[in-house]
Scaffold this motif. Structure first.
Motif, short mmCIF file in Angstrom:
data_model
loop_
_atom_site.label_atom_id
_atom_site.label_comp_id
_atom_site.label_asym_id
_atom_site.label_seq_id
_atom_site.Cartn_x
_atom_site.Cartn_y
_atom_site.Cartn_z
N ASP A 178 -148.43 -104.05 -58.27
CA ASP A 178 -149.46 -103.23 -57.63
C ASP A 178 -149.10 -102.74 -56.24
OD1 ASP A 178 -149.78 -105.99 -56.76
OD2 ASP A 178 -151.69 -105.39 -55.89
N THR A 278 -153.47 -108.67 -56.64
CA THR A 278 -153.64 -107.55 -57.57
C THR A 278 -155.11 -107.33 -57.89
OG1 THR A 278 -151.50 -108.08 -58.55
CG2 THR A 278 -152.95 -106.67 -59.85
N CYS A 282 -154.38 -104.16 -54.46
CA CYS A 282 -153.19 -104.17 -53.61
C CYS A 282 -153.34 -104.93 -52.31
CB CYS A 282 -152.71 -102.76 -53.30
SG CYS A 282 -152.46 -101.73 -54.75
#
Length: 490
Positions: A178, A278, A282
Protein backbone atom coordinates in the motif's frame (compact mmCIF):
# COMPACT_ATOMS: atom_id res chain seq x y z
CA UNK A 1 -4.18 18.34 -15.89
CA UNK A 2 -4.35 16.07 -12.85
CA UNK A 3 -6.39 13.21 -11.41
CA UNK A 4 -9.01 14.22 -8.84
CA UNK A 5 -9.18 11.32 -6.37
CA UNK A 6 -12.23 12.82 -4.66
CA UNK A 7 -14.25 12.44 -7.86
CA UNK A 8 -12.08 9.66 -9.38
CA UNK A 9 -11.88 11.67 -12.58
CA UNK A 10 -9.35 13.63 -14.63
CA UNK A 11 -9.55 17.39 -14.12
CA UNK A 12 -8.39 20.58 -15.90
CA UNK A 13 -8.30 18.72 -19.20
CA UNK A 14 -6.92 21.73 -21.08
CA UNK A 15 -4.03 22.47 -18.71
CA UNK A 16 -0.44 21.17 -19.10
CA UNK A 17 -1.57 18.31 -21.33
CA UNK A 18 1.95 17.88 -22.73
CA UNK A 19 3.54 17.54 -19.28
CA UNK A 20 4.89 14.03 -18.54
CA UNK A 21 2.62 11.88 -16.35
CA UNK A 22 4.05 8.35 -16.26
CA UNK A 23 7.41 6.83 -17.09
CA UNK A 24 8.54 3.23 -17.08
CA UNK A 25 11.76 1.78 -18.49
CA UNK A 26 10.16 1.38 -21.92
CA UNK A 27 8.52 4.75 -22.54
CA UNK A 28 6.97 7.89 -21.12
CA UNK A 29 3.48 9.28 -21.69
CA UNK A 30 2.12 12.77 -21.08
CA UNK A 31 -1.15 13.70 -19.42
CA UNK A 32 -3.15 13.82 -22.66
CA UNK A 33 -1.88 10.35 -23.58
CA UNK A 34 -2.66 9.03 -20.09
CA UNK A 35 -6.23 10.32 -20.38
CA UNK A 36 -6.67 8.74 -23.81
CA UNK A 37 -5.10 5.45 -22.70
CA UNK A 38 -7.41 5.25 -19.69
CA UNK A 39 -10.50 5.85 -21.82
CA UNK A 40 -9.39 3.18 -24.31
CA UNK A 41 -8.69 0.71 -21.49
CA UNK A 42 -12.15 1.28 -20.02
CA UNK A 43 -13.78 0.51 -23.36
CA UNK A 44 -11.82 -2.74 -23.61
CA UNK A 45 -12.62 -3.66 -20.01
CA UNK A 46 -16.34 -3.14 -20.59
CA UNK A 47 -16.21 -5.26 -23.75
CA UNK A 48 -14.43 -7.99 -21.76
CA UNK A 49 -17.29 -8.10 -19.23
CA UNK A 50 -15.77 -6.05 -16.39
CA UNK A 51 -18.60 -4.39 -14.44
CA UNK A 52 -18.98 -1.73 -11.74
CA UNK A 53 -19.41 -3.22 -8.29
CA UNK A 54 -17.18 -6.19 -9.16
CA UNK A 55 -13.49 -6.82 -8.46
CA UNK A 56 -10.79 -6.90 -11.11
CA UNK A 57 -7.45 -8.45 -10.23
CA UNK A 58 -4.52 -6.60 -11.85
CA UNK A 59 -1.24 -8.49 -12.12
CA UNK A 60 2.07 -7.07 -13.26
CA UNK A 61 5.08 -5.06 -12.15
CA UNK A 62 5.84 -1.40 -12.80
CA UNK A 63 4.21 -1.17 -16.22
CA UNK A 64 2.42 1.97 -17.35
CA UNK A 65 -0.46 -0.37 -18.25
CA UNK A 66 -0.82 -1.32 -14.57
CA UNK A 67 -1.43 2.31 -13.58
CA UNK A 68 -3.78 2.88 -16.50
CA UNK A 69 -5.83 -0.11 -15.34
CA UNK A 70 -6.00 1.22 -11.77
CA UNK A 71 -7.24 4.60 -12.97
CA UNK A 72 -9.70 2.93 -15.33
CA UNK A 73 -11.13 0.91 -12.46
CA UNK A 74 -11.53 4.03 -10.29
CA UNK A 75 -13.37 5.84 -13.07
CA UNK A 76 -15.64 2.84 -13.76
CA UNK A 77 -16.51 2.06 -10.14
CA UNK A 78 -14.67 -1.27 -10.37
CA UNK A 79 -12.69 -2.41 -7.33
CA UNK A 80 -9.12 -3.21 -8.31
CA UNK A 81 -7.03 -5.90 -6.58
CA UNK A 82 -3.29 -5.40 -7.19
CA UNK A 83 -1.09 -8.51 -7.27
CA UNK A 84 2.56 -8.09 -8.22
CA UNK A 85 4.04 -10.65 -10.60
CA UNK A 86 6.50 -11.60 -7.86
CA UNK A 87 3.67 -13.75 -6.47
CA UNK A 88 3.49 -17.38 -7.64
CA UNK A 89 0.60 -18.40 -9.94
CA UNK A 90 -1.08 -20.37 -7.15
CA UNK A 91 -1.36 -17.29 -4.95
CA UNK A 92 -2.67 -15.22 -7.87
CA UNK A 93 -5.33 -17.84 -8.59
CA UNK A 94 -6.36 -18.04 -4.93
CA UNK A 95 -6.91 -14.28 -4.84
CA UNK A 96 -8.87 -14.30 -8.14
CA UNK A 97 -11.14 -17.01 -6.75
CA UNK A 98 -11.47 -15.32 -3.36
CA UNK A 99 -12.83 -12.07 -4.84
CA UNK A 100 -14.83 -13.94 -7.53
CA UNK A 101 -13.38 -11.69 -10.22
CA UNK A 102 -15.05 -11.98 -13.63
CA UNK A 103 -11.67 -11.30 -15.26
CA UNK A 104 -8.10 -10.52 -14.35
CA UNK A 105 -5.89 -8.09 -16.22
CA UNK A 106 -2.35 -9.09 -17.17
CA UNK A 107 -0.54 -5.74 -17.35
CA UNK A 108 2.64 -7.30 -18.78
CA UNK A 109 0.70 -8.66 -21.76
CA UNK A 110 -1.95 -5.91 -21.79
CA UNK A 111 -4.59 -8.64 -21.90
CA UNK A 112 -7.77 -9.60 -20.06
CA UNK A 113 -7.73 -13.22 -18.86
CA UNK A 114 -10.53 -15.49 -17.60
CA UNK A 115 -11.34 -15.03 -13.93
CA UNK A 116 -13.27 -17.04 -11.36
CA UNK A 117 -15.54 -19.88 -12.40
CA UNK A 118 -18.52 -18.17 -10.71
CA UNK A 119 -18.06 -14.38 -10.78
CA UNK A 120 -19.98 -12.43 -8.15
CA UNK A 121 -20.46 -8.74 -7.29
CA UNK A 122 -18.85 -7.49 -4.10
CA UNK A 123 -20.94 -7.26 -0.96
CA UNK A 124 -19.29 -3.99 0.11
CA UNK A 125 -20.11 -1.01 -2.17
CA UNK A 126 -17.88 1.93 -2.95
CA UNK A 127 -14.51 0.20 -2.66
CA UNK A 128 -11.47 1.61 -4.45
CA UNK A 129 -9.33 -1.46 -3.92
CA UNK A 130 -8.82 -4.66 -1.97
CA UNK A 131 -5.22 -5.23 -0.95
CA UNK A 132 -4.18 -8.67 0.25
CA UNK A 133 -1.65 -8.81 3.07
CA UNK A 134 -0.06 -11.73 4.85
CA UNK A 135 -2.47 -13.69 7.06
CA UNK A 136 -1.68 -15.54 10.29
CA UNK A 137 -3.91 -18.50 9.29
CA UNK A 138 -1.94 -19.14 6.10
CA UNK A 139 -4.47 -17.32 3.90
CA UNK A 140 -3.88 -13.71 2.76
CA UNK A 141 -6.18 -11.11 4.31
CA UNK A 142 -8.07 -8.79 1.96
CA UNK A 143 -8.15 -5.21 3.26
CA UNK A 144 -11.13 -3.30 1.81
CA UNK A 145 -10.44 0.42 1.26
CA UNK A 146 -13.18 2.84 0.23
CA UNK A 147 -12.97 5.39 -2.57
CA UNK A 148 -13.47 8.20 -0.04
CA UNK A 149 -10.45 6.96 1.92
CA UNK A 150 -8.18 7.26 -1.11
CA UNK A 151 -9.50 10.78 -1.68
CA UNK A 152 -8.54 11.75 1.86
CA UNK A 153 -5.05 10.28 1.43
CA UNK A 154 -4.42 12.14 -1.83
CA UNK A 155 -5.74 15.33 -0.24
CA UNK A 156 -3.23 15.07 2.60
CA UNK A 157 -0.33 14.82 0.14
CA UNK A 158 -1.70 17.73 -1.88
CA UNK A 159 -2.54 20.06 1.01
CA UNK A 160 -0.07 19.26 3.79
CA UNK A 161 3.30 18.29 2.32
CA UNK A 162 4.04 21.39 0.17
CA UNK A 163 5.89 19.46 -2.54
CA UNK A 164 5.52 22.16 -5.16
CA UNK A 165 3.84 22.16 -8.59
CA UNK A 166 3.96 19.01 -10.72
CA UNK A 167 6.59 17.16 -8.64
CA UNK A 168 8.42 14.05 -9.85
CA UNK A 169 8.00 10.97 -7.66
CA UNK A 170 10.01 7.77 -7.61
CA UNK A 171 7.85 4.63 -7.42
CA UNK A 172 9.73 1.45 -6.47
CA UNK A 173 7.46 -0.37 -4.01
CA UNK A 174 5.22 -3.15 -5.27
CA UNK A 175 1.74 -2.06 -6.31
CA UNK A 176 0.45 -4.76 -3.94
CA UNK A 177 2.20 -2.89 -1.09
CA UNK A 178 0.00 0.00 0.00
CA UNK A 179 2.88 2.44 0.55
CA UNK A 180 3.31 2.52 -3.26
CA UNK A 181 0.11 4.57 -3.38
CA UNK A 182 1.98 7.53 -1.92
CA UNK A 183 3.94 8.00 -5.14
CA UNK A 184 0.98 7.34 -7.42
CA UNK A 185 -1.51 9.50 -5.55
CA UNK A 186 1.06 12.24 -5.01
CA UNK A 187 2.16 12.48 -8.63
CA UNK A 188 -1.31 12.10 -10.14
CA UNK A 189 -3.12 14.39 -7.67
CA UNK A 190 -0.53 17.15 -8.21
CA UNK A 191 -0.32 16.80 -11.98
CA UNK A 192 3.25 15.56 -11.70
CA UNK A 193 5.28 12.64 -13.00
CA UNK A 194 5.50 9.16 -11.48
CA UNK A 195 8.70 7.32 -12.42
CA UNK A 196 8.14 3.56 -12.22
CA UNK A 197 11.25 1.67 -11.08
CA UNK A 198 11.23 -2.09 -11.72
CA UNK A 199 13.34 -4.43 -9.60
CA UNK A 200 15.64 -5.15 -12.57
CA UNK A 201 16.66 -1.48 -12.69
CA UNK A 202 17.02 -1.22 -8.93
CA UNK A 203 19.31 -4.29 -8.92
CA UNK A 204 21.98 -2.24 -10.76
CA UNK A 205 22.79 0.61 -8.33
CA UNK A 206 24.60 2.81 -10.86
CA UNK A 207 21.90 2.37 -13.50
CA UNK A 208 19.24 3.05 -10.86
CA UNK A 209 20.78 6.40 -9.90
CA UNK A 210 21.17 7.36 -13.58
CA UNK A 211 17.53 6.48 -14.23
CA UNK A 212 16.38 8.67 -11.33
CA UNK A 213 18.67 11.52 -12.37
CA UNK A 214 17.63 11.38 -16.04
CA UNK A 215 14.00 11.73 -14.97
CA UNK A 216 14.63 14.49 -12.42
CA UNK A 217 13.17 12.65 -9.41
CA UNK A 218 12.35 15.05 -6.57
CA UNK A 219 10.41 12.93 -4.06
CA UNK A 220 11.61 9.59 -2.69
CA UNK A 221 9.28 7.40 -0.61
CA UNK A 222 10.50 4.09 0.77
CA UNK A 223 11.32 2.10 3.86
CA UNK A 224 14.49 3.01 5.78
CA UNK A 225 15.84 -0.44 4.84
CA UNK A 226 15.72 0.43 1.14
CA UNK A 227 17.75 3.60 1.69
CA UNK A 228 20.22 1.62 3.80
CA UNK A 229 20.88 -0.52 0.73
CA UNK A 230 21.53 2.59 -1.37
CA UNK A 231 24.23 3.78 1.03
CA UNK A 232 26.45 1.05 -0.45
CA UNK A 233 26.51 3.08 -3.68
CA UNK A 234 28.85 6.10 -3.59
CA UNK A 235 26.77 7.77 -6.33
CA UNK A 236 23.73 7.94 -4.07
CA UNK A 237 24.17 11.59 -3.13
CA UNK A 238 23.09 15.14 -3.91
CA UNK A 239 25.76 15.59 -6.57
CA UNK A 240 24.30 12.79 -8.69
CA UNK A 241 20.67 13.44 -7.74
CA UNK A 242 20.51 17.24 -7.45
CA UNK A 243 16.71 17.49 -7.77
CA UNK A 244 15.97 14.96 -5.00
CA UNK A 245 14.70 17.18 -2.17
CA UNK A 246 12.27 15.12 -0.07
CA UNK A 247 12.45 11.68 1.53
CA UNK A 248 9.27 10.16 2.95
CA UNK A 249 9.62 7.12 5.18
CA UNK A 250 7.14 4.56 6.46
CA UNK A 251 6.57 0.86 7.25
CA UNK A 252 9.67 0.66 9.50
CA UNK A 253 11.23 2.58 12.36
CA UNK A 254 13.55 5.46 11.48
CA UNK A 255 16.59 6.07 13.68
CA UNK A 256 18.42 9.38 14.28
CA UNK A 257 21.63 7.78 12.95
CA UNK A 258 19.86 6.91 9.70
CA UNK A 259 18.56 10.47 9.32
CA UNK A 260 21.99 11.96 9.97
CA UNK A 261 23.61 9.60 7.46
CA UNK A 262 21.04 10.63 4.87
CA UNK A 263 21.68 14.33 5.50
CA UNK A 264 25.39 13.69 4.97
CA UNK A 265 24.51 12.55 1.43
CA UNK A 266 21.69 15.07 0.84
CA UNK A 267 22.35 18.11 3.05
CA UNK A 268 19.35 20.12 1.83
CA UNK A 269 16.78 17.31 1.79
CA UNK A 270 13.58 17.24 3.82
CA UNK A 271 12.91 14.07 5.81
CA UNK A 272 9.30 13.14 6.56
CA UNK A 273 8.42 10.18 8.75
CA UNK A 274 5.00 8.54 8.60
CA UNK A 275 3.10 5.60 10.04
CA UNK A 276 -0.03 3.66 9.26
CA UNK A 277 -1.13 0.11 8.54
CA UNK A 278 -2.69 -1.04 5.27
CA UNK A 279 -6.01 -1.01 7.14
CA UNK A 280 -5.75 2.79 7.47
CA UNK A 281 -5.05 3.69 3.82
CA UNK A 282 -1.27 3.80 3.87
CA UNK A 283 -0.65 6.21 6.72
CA UNK A 284 -2.32 7.94 9.63
CA UNK A 285 0.46 10.02 11.22
CA UNK A 286 3.30 12.13 9.90
CA UNK A 287 6.01 14.48 11.09
CA UNK A 288 8.84 16.39 9.44
CA UNK A 289 12.15 15.48 11.08
CA UNK A 290 14.18 18.58 11.81
CA UNK A 291 17.72 19.31 12.91
CA UNK A 292 19.41 19.23 15.30
CA UNK A 293 18.83 15.65 16.42
CA UNK A 294 21.01 15.91 19.50
CA UNK A 295 19.19 14.09 22.28
CA UNK A 296 16.50 12.76 19.93
CA UNK A 297 14.81 9.52 20.91
CA UNK A 298 15.60 6.31 19.06
CA UNK A 299 13.60 5.45 17.07
CA UNK A 300 12.32 8.84 15.97
CA UNK A 301 8.62 9.71 16.41
CA UNK A 302 6.17 8.45 13.79
CA UNK A 303 4.25 11.71 13.85
CA UNK A 304 0.96 13.29 14.77
CA UNK A 305 -2.46 12.37 13.43
CA UNK A 306 -3.45 13.70 10.02
CA UNK A 307 -6.30 16.25 9.92
CA UNK A 308 -8.90 13.59 9.12
CA UNK A 309 -7.64 10.99 11.62
CA UNK A 310 -7.59 10.38 15.35
CA UNK A 311 -4.89 8.37 17.09
CA UNK A 312 -5.23 7.13 20.65
CA UNK A 313 -4.04 4.36 22.94
CA UNK A 314 -6.07 1.53 24.41
CA UNK A 315 -4.06 -0.30 27.08
CA UNK A 316 -0.89 0.75 25.28
CA UNK A 317 -2.10 -0.37 21.84
CA UNK A 318 -2.16 2.20 19.04
CA UNK A 319 -5.68 2.67 17.66
CA UNK A 320 -6.66 4.82 14.70
CA UNK A 321 -10.07 6.22 13.83
CA UNK A 322 -11.54 8.08 10.88
CA UNK A 323 -13.05 7.72 7.43
CA UNK A 324 -9.71 6.49 6.12
CA UNK A 325 -10.02 3.26 8.11
CA UNK A 326 -10.83 0.13 6.09
CA UNK A 327 -14.34 -1.23 5.53
CA UNK A 328 -13.29 -4.57 7.02
CA UNK A 329 -11.50 -7.69 5.82
CA UNK A 330 -12.90 -9.27 2.67
CA UNK A 331 -15.06 -12.27 3.55
CA UNK A 332 -13.78 -12.41 7.14
CA UNK A 333 -16.38 -10.94 9.49
CA UNK A 334 -14.64 -12.73 12.36
CA UNK A 335 -11.36 -10.87 11.80
CA UNK A 336 -13.24 -7.63 11.17
CA UNK A 337 -15.06 -7.93 14.49
CA UNK A 338 -11.75 -8.46 16.30
CA UNK A 339 -10.12 -5.37 14.78
CA UNK A 340 -12.80 -2.77 14.03
CA UNK A 341 -15.00 -0.82 16.43
CA UNK A 342 -16.73 2.55 16.61
CA UNK A 343 -15.02 5.52 18.22
CA UNK A 344 -16.75 8.91 18.31
CA UNK A 345 -18.98 7.73 15.50
CA UNK A 346 -16.07 6.77 13.21
CA UNK A 347 -14.60 3.43 12.19
CA UNK A 348 -11.63 2.61 14.41
CA UNK A 349 -8.94 -0.03 14.05
CA UNK A 350 -6.82 -1.82 16.64
CA UNK A 351 -3.38 -1.92 15.01
CA UNK A 352 -1.69 -4.48 17.25
CA UNK A 353 1.19 -1.99 17.59
CA UNK A 354 2.39 -0.85 21.00
CA UNK A 355 3.18 2.82 21.42
CA UNK A 356 3.01 6.01 23.44
CA UNK A 357 1.88 9.57 22.80
CA UNK A 358 3.87 12.39 24.41
CA UNK A 359 2.65 15.74 25.68
CA UNK A 360 3.17 17.27 22.22
CA UNK A 361 0.93 14.71 20.55
CA UNK A 362 3.84 12.85 18.95
CA UNK A 363 3.37 9.12 18.64
CA UNK A 364 6.22 6.67 19.27
CA UNK A 365 6.22 3.05 18.12
CA UNK A 366 7.39 0.35 20.56
CA UNK A 367 6.78 -2.94 18.75
CA UNK A 368 4.04 -5.52 18.15
CA UNK A 369 1.68 -7.54 20.31
CA UNK A 370 1.71 -10.56 17.97
CA UNK A 371 3.85 -12.47 15.46
CA UNK A 372 3.53 -9.95 12.65
CA UNK A 373 6.79 -8.45 11.40
CA UNK A 374 7.93 -5.87 8.86
CA UNK A 375 10.93 -7.14 6.86
CA UNK A 376 12.34 -4.80 4.20
CA UNK A 377 9.02 -2.99 4.36
CA UNK A 378 6.84 -6.04 3.70
CA UNK A 379 4.25 -6.95 6.28
CA UNK A 380 4.58 -10.65 7.05
CA UNK A 381 2.61 -12.87 9.41
CA UNK A 382 4.98 -15.55 10.67
CA UNK A 383 1.93 -17.80 10.89
CA UNK A 384 1.50 -17.70 7.12
CA UNK A 385 5.13 -18.70 6.61
CA UNK A 386 4.65 -21.48 9.18
CA UNK A 387 1.64 -22.76 7.27
CA UNK A 388 3.57 -22.84 3.99
CA UNK A 389 6.46 -24.69 5.63
CA UNK A 390 4.12 -27.41 6.88
CA UNK A 391 3.22 -28.07 3.22
CA UNK A 392 6.79 -29.13 2.42
CA UNK A 393 7.54 -32.80 1.73
CA UNK A 394 7.45 -34.83 4.92
CA UNK A 395 7.14 -31.90 7.34
CA UNK A 396 4.97 -32.46 10.42
CA UNK A 397 5.39 -29.11 12.14
CA UNK A 398 7.06 -25.81 11.37
CA UNK A 399 7.87 -22.47 12.93
CA UNK A 400 9.61 -19.29 11.79
CA UNK A 401 11.64 -16.70 13.66
CA UNK A 402 12.84 -13.24 12.73
CA UNK A 403 16.43 -12.41 13.64
CA UNK A 404 17.24 -8.89 14.73
CA UNK A 405 20.28 -6.69 15.11
CA UNK A 406 21.15 -5.33 18.58
CA UNK A 407 19.24 -2.12 17.73
CA UNK A 408 16.08 -4.15 17.05
CA UNK A 409 16.00 -3.89 13.25
CA UNK A 410 15.18 -7.10 11.41
CA UNK A 411 17.82 -9.00 9.46
CA UNK A 412 16.16 -12.12 8.04
CA UNK A 413 13.83 -15.05 8.73
CA UNK A 414 14.88 -18.56 9.75
CA UNK A 415 12.51 -21.51 9.35
CA UNK A 416 12.43 -24.64 11.52
CA UNK A 417 10.79 -27.94 10.55
CA UNK A 418 10.12 -31.24 12.29
CA UNK A 419 10.08 -34.38 10.12
CA UNK A 420 9.25 -38.10 10.69
CA UNK A 421 12.93 -38.89 11.34
CA UNK A 422 13.22 -35.99 13.68
CA UNK A 423 16.01 -35.20 16.11
CA UNK A 424 15.81 -35.24 19.88
CA UNK A 425 13.64 -32.52 21.42
CA UNK A 426 15.19 -29.09 21.07
CA UNK A 427 18.11 -30.31 18.95
CA UNK A 428 18.92 -28.66 15.62
CA UNK A 429 20.38 -30.48 12.63
CA UNK A 430 20.62 -30.73 8.84
CA UNK A 431 17.62 -31.18 6.58
CA UNK A 432 16.69 -34.60 5.18
CA UNK A 433 17.24 -35.18 1.42
CA UNK A 434 13.51 -34.82 0.76
CA UNK A 435 13.87 -31.09 1.52
CA UNK A 436 16.86 -30.37 -0.71
CA UNK A 437 14.57 -28.26 -2.94
CA UNK A 438 12.67 -26.56 -0.13
CA UNK A 439 13.04 -23.06 -1.59
CA UNK A 440 11.59 -24.19 -4.90
CA UNK A 441 8.69 -25.85 -3.08
CA UNK A 442 7.97 -22.70 -1.08
CA UNK A 443 8.26 -20.58 -4.22
CA UNK A 444 5.11 -22.27 -5.52
CA UNK A 445 3.12 -20.86 -2.61
CA UNK A 446 4.87 -17.72 -1.37
CA UNK A 447 6.42 -14.60 -2.92
CA UNK A 448 10.22 -14.41 -2.50
CA UNK A 449 10.09 -11.84 0.31
CA UNK A 450 8.21 -14.36 2.50
CA UNK A 451 10.68 -17.23 2.01
CA UNK A 452 13.12 -17.71 4.93
CA UNK A 453 16.80 -17.32 4.12
CA UNK A 454 17.58 -20.58 5.91
CA UNK A 455 15.75 -23.76 6.92
CA UNK A 456 16.82 -25.92 9.85
CA UNK A 457 15.63 -29.32 11.08
CA UNK A 458 14.58 -29.40 14.71
CA UNK A 459 13.41 -32.01 17.17
CA UNK A 460 10.24 -31.34 19.16
CA UNK A 461 9.79 -27.58 19.31
CA UNK A 462 10.09 -25.81 22.66
CA UNK A 463 6.75 -24.45 23.85
CA UNK A 464 5.55 -21.72 26.18
CA UNK A 465 3.28 -22.12 29.18
CA UNK A 466 0.31 -21.68 26.83
CA UNK A 467 1.57 -24.58 24.68
CA UNK A 468 2.47 -22.30 21.78
CA UNK A 469 5.78 -22.62 19.96
CA UNK A 470 8.35 -20.62 21.92
CA UNK A 471 9.95 -18.60 19.13
CA UNK A 472 12.34 -16.87 21.52
CA UNK A 473 13.70 -20.22 22.66
CA UNK A 474 14.04 -21.32 19.02
CA UNK A 475 16.07 -18.19 18.34
CA UNK A 476 18.28 -18.93 21.35
CA UNK A 477 18.82 -22.51 20.11
CA UNK A 478 19.79 -21.19 16.70
CA UNK A 479 22.27 -18.69 18.11
CA UNK A 480 23.77 -21.31 20.42
CA UNK A 481 24.16 -23.74 17.50
CA UNK A 482 25.92 -21.17 15.36
CA UNK A 483 28.19 -19.84 18.10
CA UNK A 484 29.27 -16.92 15.92
CA UNK A 485 27.95 -13.43 15.04
CA UNK A 486 25.07 -13.58 12.61
CA UNK A 487 25.78 -12.17 9.19
CA UNK A 488 23.13 -10.48 7.15
CA UNK A 489 22.10 -12.48 4.11
CA UNK A 490 20.63 -10.97 0.98
Amino acid sequence: MYFDFDRCEFAELDQFTDAPALRDTERAINWAQLYAATQAWQARATAAGVKPGHALVISGHKQIEFVVAMLGCLRMGVTYVPVDSINPPERLKRIIDRVAAVKWYNAALDAFEDGAAEPLPLAEPGLAYIMFTSGSTGEPKGVQIGRDSVGLFAGWIRECLTLGPRPVFMNQMLFSFDFSLFDLCGALALGGLCVLCPRETIADPEAFVRYLADNGVQVWASTPAFVRQQFLNDDFNEAHLPRLKAFVFGAESLSPAMAEQLWERFPSARIINSYGPTEATCSTTWVEIERPLTGARNPLPIGRAKPYAEVFLDDGEICVAGDHVMRGYFGRPDLTAQSLFLHNGKRAYRTGDIGEIDDNGLVYFHGRRDDQIKLNGYRIELGEVDAALTGLNGVHAAATIALRRPDGTLIRMIGFVSTPKSLDPGVLGPLPPTLSDWKQQLGERLPPYMIPSELVACGQFPTSVSDKVDRKRLEALYREANMRPLKEKT
